[in-house]
Design a protein around this motif. Structure first.
Motif, mmCIF file in Angstrom:
data_model
loop_
_atom_site.group_PDB
_atom_site.id
_atom_site.type_symbol
_atom_site.label_atom_id
_atom_site.label_comp_id
_atom_site.label_asym_id
_atom_site.label_seq_id
_atom_site.Cartn_x
_atom_site.Cartn_y
_atom_site.Cartn_z
ATOM 1 N N THR A 197 0.832 -1.207 0.000
ATOM 2 C CA THR A 197 0.000 0.000 0.000
ATOM 3 C C THR A 197 0.866 1.255 0.000
ATOM 4 O OG1 THR A 197 -1.874 -1.100 1.066
ATOM 5 C CG2 THR A 197 -1.745 1.296 1.295
ATOM 6 N N GLN A 235 -9.236 0.012 -0.780
ATOM 7 C CA GLN A 235 -9.638 -1.254 -0.173
ATOM 8 C C GLN A 235 -11.103 -1.218 0.232
ATOM 9 O OE1 GLN A 235 -7.263 -2.561 3.140
ATOM 10 N NE2 GLN A 235 -5.336 -2.353 2.033
ATOM 11 N N LYS A 236 -11.492 -0.123 0.833
ATOM 12 C CA LYS A 236 -12.873 0.017 1.292
ATOM 13 C C LYS A 236 -13.176 1.498 1.481
ATOM 14 C CE LYS A 236 -11.322 -0.937 6.004
ATOM 15 N NZ LYS A 236 -11.470 -1.799 7.195
ATOM 16 N N ASP A 282 -6.144 -1.013 -4.673
ATOM 17 C CA ASP A 282 -5.500 -1.452 -3.439
ATOM 18 C C ASP A 282 -6.361 -2.526 -2.774
ATOM 19 O OD1 ASP A 282 -4.106 -1.800 -1.130
ATOM 20 O OD2 ASP A 282 -4.289 0.254 -0.411
ATOM 21 N N GLU A 283 -6.132 -3.788 -3.121
ATOM 22 C CA GLU A 283 -6.912 -4.911 -2.593
ATOM 23 C C GLU A 283 -8.400 -4.595 -2.648
ATOM 24 O OE1 GLU A 283 -5.418 -7.474 0.432
ATOM 25 O OE2 GLU A 283 -3.696 -6.186 0.773
ATOM 26 N N GLN A 327 -11.305 -6.931 -1.160
ATOM 27 C CA GLN A 327 -11.270 -7.366 0.236
ATOM 28 C C GLN A 327 -12.692 -7.524 0.765
ATOM 29 O OE1 GLN A 327 -9.556 -4.668 3.233
ATOM 30 N NE2 GLN A 327 -8.196 -6.342 3.800
#
Length: 254
Positions: free
Chosen positions: A43, A73-74, A146-147, A150
């Motif tokens: 990250t 990511q979220k 970024d992921e 997830q």
């Protein structure tokens, strides 16, 4: 010509060296995946790429006029807030009414039918697709993820990454993404970079899957298996180890 070049990049937090002497470049139209254990600096690398972190040494060189789209990511959205997908999309900087940009971005992300839905009512997969659409609204040259899957199950993750490959095909944008789902995401990658504070190994998915450095980090069982298939343009990418080999079409099932 590269869209972005990380040249001998070293990043530090206080006295802690997070990344050391990392070289990485992304060229137009390719999909590059970064893998590595927790705390390996993945990250931080993306944050340096977008200019949110200043290198301790080395530099980040971006192509003139480079437009970057970012999928985190979220993202927390207050579930009590009455916010439609359309309204959420229009909160993105530079979006003007009547241009059709929102509808086009949602269609590109595969969620055109969700335009009038409430953000709070979306499933996890739908929510991430909307975040993808928001990143695409400026028609980026480079898409950073970024992921971004997830919390999704394996089927949802696979569908999301298939959509990423379709976006690349439709728009020509390059993709630099982080993933922990090695067995799912590798099938969409042209090149893989294994990171653990430095670049352990890099190349086509097949080359990285068989590299001792990769196997030392992830093992050889199904948790580290990579789904592989041949891209028509694989022959353009050197494997980073001097072999220049293309990935052979197969599914790793170790």
């Amino acid at each position: 010509m590269s869209l972005i070049d990380l040249q001998h990049l070293t990043l530090r937090y206080g006295g802690n060296t997070v990344l050391r002497d990392v070289n990485l470049s992304v060229t137009p139209g390719e999909i590059v995946t970064i893998v590595g254990p927790n705390g390996s600096g993945k990250t931080s690398l993306l944050r340096a790429a977008i200019g949110a972190l200043t290198p301790a040494s080395g530099r980040v060189v971006r192509a003139p006029g480079l437009t970057i789209g970012y999928v985190p990511q979220k993202l927390h959205v207050d579930p009590t807030l009455p916010l439609t997908v359309d309204r959420f999309m229009r909160l993105a900087p530079g979006v003007r009414r009547g241009t059709g940009a929102v509808r086009a971005a949602l269609a590109s992300a595969g969620v055109a039918a969700l335009e009038r839905r409430q953000m709070a009512d979306l499933s996890g997969g739908q929510f991430q697709r909307v975040l993808l659409a928001r990143a695409l609204i400026r028609k980026p040259d480079l898409l950073l993820l970024d992921e971004a899957t997830q919390g999704l199950d394996q089927a949802g993750s696979a569908a999301f990454y298939q959509r990423i490959e379709q976006v690349r095909h439709e728009t020509g944008c390059a993709v630099l993404m982080i993933s922990h789902e090695l067995h799912v995401v590798m099938s969409t990658s042209d090149r893989v970079i294994c990171l653990n504070g430095h670049v352990c190994c890099e190349g086509t998915p097949e080359v990285v899957a068989s590299a001792p450095e990769y196997r030392a980090l992830f093992g050889t069982g199904t948790g580290g298996a990579l789904a592989l298939y041949r891209h028509d343009h694989d022959h353009k990418h050197d494997d980073g180890c001097g072999h220049g080999a293309a990935a052979h079409a197969r599914e790793a099932a170790e």
